[in-house]
Design a protein around this motif. Structure first.
Motif, mmCIF file in Angstrom:
data_model
loop_
_atom_site.group_PDB
_atom_site.id
_atom_site.type_symbol
_atom_site.label_atom_id
_atom_site.label_comp_id
_atom_site.label_asym_id
_atom_site.label_seq_id
_atom_site.Cartn_x
_atom_site.Cartn_y
_atom_site.Cartn_z
ATOM 1 N N LEU A 73 45.471 -50.142 13.269
ATOM 2 C CA LEU A 73 46.376 -48.947 13.346
ATOM 3 C C LEU A 73 46.880 -48.692 14.658
ATOM 4 O O LEU A 73 47.811 -47.607 14.644
ATOM 5 N N GLY A 74 46.203 -49.009 15.804
ATOM 6 C CA GLY A 74 46.551 -48.640 16.958
ATOM 7 C C GLY A 74 46.218 -47.068 17.358
ATOM 8 O O GLY A 74 46.930 -46.448 18.303
ATOM 9 N N GLN A 75 45.264 -46.596 16.797
ATOM 10 C CA GLN A 75 44.843 -45.128 17.008
ATOM 11 C C GLN A 75 44.196 -45.017 18.455
ATOM 12 O O GLN A 75 43.314 -45.799 18.946
ATOM 13 N N PRO A 76 44.625 -43.824 19.030
ATOM 14 C CA PRO A 76 44.247 -43.670 20.567
ATOM 15 C C PRO A 76 42.398 -43.461 20.742
ATOM 16 O O PRO A 76 41.783 -43.717 21.625
ATOM 17 N N TRP A 77 41.876 -43.126 19.569
ATOM 18 C CA TRP A 77 40.217 -42.721 19.781
ATOM 19 C C TRP A 77 39.638 -43.879 19.198
ATOM 20 O O TRP A 77 38.519 -43.800 19.418
ATOM 21 N N TRP A 78 40.124 -45.076 18.873
ATOM 22 C CA TRP A 78 39.161 -46.291 18.415
ATOM 23 C C TRP A 78 38.287 -46.851 19.487
ATOM 24 O O TRP A 78 37.236 -47.310 19.151
ATOM 25 N N MET A 79 38.598 -46.862 20.892
ATOM 26 C CA MET A 79 37.802 -47.460 21.800
ATOM 27 C C MET A 79 36.550 -46.491 22.175
ATOM 28 O O MET A 79 35.445 -47.241 22.198
ATOM 29 N N GLY A 80 36.871 -45.255 22.206
ATOM 30 C CA GLY A 80 35.658 -44.521 22.359
ATOM 31 C C GLY A 80 34.691 -44.521 21.426
ATOM 32 O O GLY A 80 33.387 -44.830 21.403
ATOM 33 N N LEU A 81 35.279 -44.491 19.997
ATOM 34 C CA LEU A 81 34.362 -44.852 18.857
ATOM 35 C C LEU A 81 33.637 -46.120 18.728
ATOM 36 O O LEU A 81 32.215 -46.162 18.562
ATOM 37 N N ALA A 82 34.299 -47.165 19.357
ATOM 38 C CA ALA A 82 33.844 -48.535 19.411
ATOM 39 C C ALA A 82 32.719 -48.504 20.495
ATOM 40 O O ALA A 82 31.771 -49.252 20.216
ATOM 41 N N TRP A 83 32.911 -47.936 21.472
ATOM 42 C CA TRP A 83 31.832 -48.048 22.704
ATOM 43 C C TRP A 83 30.758 -47.279 22.152
ATOM 44 O O TRP A 83 29.572 -47.780 22.353
ATOM 45 N N ALA A 84 30.703 -45.973 21.422
ATOM 46 C CA ALA A 84 29.487 -45.529 21.098
ATOM 47 C C ALA A 84 28.920 -46.090 19.929
ATOM 48 O O ALA A 84 27.681 -46.025 19.970
ATOM 49 N N THR A 85 29.602 -46.489 19.273
ATOM 50 C CA THR A 85 28.994 -47.305 18.041
ATOM 51 C C THR A 85 28.255 -48.625 18.332
ATOM 52 O O THR A 85 27.174 -49.064 18.078
ATOM 53 N N ALA A 86 28.936 -49.349 19.364
ATOM 54 C CA ALA A 86 28.396 -50.817 19.888
ATOM 55 C C ALA A 86 27.074 -50.244 20.526
ATOM 56 O O ALA A 86 26.019 -51.030 20.650
ATOM 57 N N GLY A 87 27.133 -49.226 21.432
ATOM 58 C CA GLY A 87 26.122 -49.072 22.478
ATOM 59 C C GLY A 87 24.862 -48.530 21.485
ATOM 60 O O GLY A 87 23.787 -48.782 21.639
ATOM 61 N N THR A 88 25.117 -47.718 20.434
ATOM 62 C CA THR A 88 23.946 -47.281 19.568
ATOM 63 C C THR A 88 23.537 -48.760 18.695
ATOM 64 O O THR A 88 22.178 -48.817 18.791
ATOM 65 N N SER A 89 24.263 -49.374 18.430
ATOM 66 C CA SER A 89 23.888 -50.812 17.618
ATOM 67 C C SER A 89 23.069 -51.673 18.392
ATOM 68 O O SER A 89 22.355 -52.229 17.865
ATOM 69 N N LEU A 90 23.292 -51.698 19.824
ATOM 70 C CA LEU A 90 22.811 -52.336 20.687
ATOM 71 C C LEU A 90 21.291 -52.015 20.830
ATOM 72 O O LEU A 90 20.307 -52.631 20.527
ATOM 73 N N VAL A 91 21.229 -50.433 20.849
ATOM 74 C CA VAL A 91 19.651 -50.048 20.947
ATOM 75 C C VAL A 91 19.027 -50.216 19.776
ATOM 76 O O VAL A 91 17.751 -50.681 19.827
ATOM 77 N N LEU A 92 19.706 -50.114 18.790
ATOM 78 C CA LEU A 92 18.995 -50.341 17.642
ATOM 79 C C LEU A 92 18.504 -51.872 17.175
ATOM 80 O O LEU A 92 17.621 -52.097 16.502
ATOM 81 N N SER A 93 19.513 -52.616 17.541
ATOM 82 C CA SER A 93 18.908 -54.066 17.583
ATOM 83 C C SER A 93 18.059 -54.406 18.356
ATOM 84 O O SER A 93 17.116 -55.261 18.132
ATOM 85 N N VAL A 94 17.898 -53.800 19.471
ATOM 86 C CA VAL A 94 16.801 -54.099 20.526
ATOM 87 C C VAL A 94 15.286 -53.535 19.873
ATOM 88 O O VAL A 94 14.197 -54.224 19.899
ATOM 89 N N LEU A 95 15.515 -52.306 19.158
ATOM 90 C CA LEU A 95 14.208 -51.803 18.440
ATOM 91 C C LEU A 95 13.843 -52.722 17.349
ATOM 92 O O LEU A 95 12.704 -52.675 16.852
ATOM 93 N N LEU A 97 13.842 -55.958 17.144
ATOM 94 C CA LEU A 97 13.776 -57.389 17.549
ATOM 95 C C LEU A 97 12.218 -57.635 16.906
ATOM 96 O O LEU A 97 11.598 -56.815 16.563
ATOM 97 N N PRO A 98 12.140 -58.937 16.522
ATOM 98 C CA PRO A 98 12.961 -60.252 16.697
ATOM 99 C C PRO A 98 14.121 -60.314 15.613
ATOM 100 O O PRO A 98 15.138 -61.191 15.820
ATOM 101 N N GLU A 99 13.954 -59.791 14.696
ATOM 102 C CA GLU A 99 15.085 -59.881 13.437
ATOM 103 C C GLU A 99 16.497 -59.788 13.875
ATOM 104 O O GLU A 99 17.527 -60.551 13.386
ATOM 105 N N ALA A 100 16.686 -58.971 14.698
ATOM 106 C CA ALA A 100 18.320 -58.257 15.034
ATOM 107 C C ALA A 100 18.696 -59.036 16.369
ATOM 108 O O ALA A 100 19.572 -58.310 16.801
ATOM 109 N N ARG A 101 17.916 -60.118 16.560
ATOM 110 C CA ARG A 101 18.329 -60.621 18.017
ATOM 111 C C ARG A 101 19.825 -60.945 18.142
ATOM 112 O O ARG A 101 20.404 -60.989 18.953
#
Length: 123
Positions: A73-95, A97-101
């Motif tokens: 929808l071109g909302q101005p907040w989407w990138m900030g939310l995507a950054w935070a979500t992807a960063g948190t998801s990355l940490v959870l994926s590392v935790l 491991l190995p299933e979430a590689r």
């Protein structure tokens, strides 16, 4: 390119549902077995802890969907939310491991696209 990232984040959100479903024993899978440990089996969080981890998988799935919708929808907040979500998801994926590689690769792709997108004029 924003449309491609939007679709990718939505698909990534769906993949997060597996982590929730397995942790809550709603799904059984040979590839992602139920367990109460994290980080290659070295950190035992117990059955309650793994359910909390499952809720985190679910929360991140919802947040990826919201970020995806915001991007669509071109909302101005989407990138900030995507950054935070992807960063948190990355940490959870590392935790998880190995299933979430594969999650590490998916999150690296999202983070890379978020970092390069403005420089390349994608959004």
């Amino acid at each position: 390119m924003r449309s491609a990232l939007t679709v990718f984040m939505a698909l990534h959100a769906i993949a997060h549902l597996v982590g929730f479903a397995v942790a809550w024993r709603l799904l059984e899978s040979d590839e992602v077995p139920f367990k109460t440990t994290l980080w290659f089996g070295l950190l035992d969080v117990g059955p309650v802890g793994i359910r909390l981890v499952g809720l985190l998988w679910l929360t991140l799935a919802v947040l990826f969907l919201v970020a995806s919708g915001g991007a669509l929808l071109g909302q101005p907040w989407w990138m900030g939310l995507a950054w935070a979500t992807a960063g948190t998801s990355l940490v959870l994926s590392v935790l998880s491991l190995p299933e979430a590689r594969i999650g590490i690769v998916a999150n690296a792709f999202v983070i890379g696209a978020l970092a390069l997108g403005p420089r390349l004029g994608w959004w």
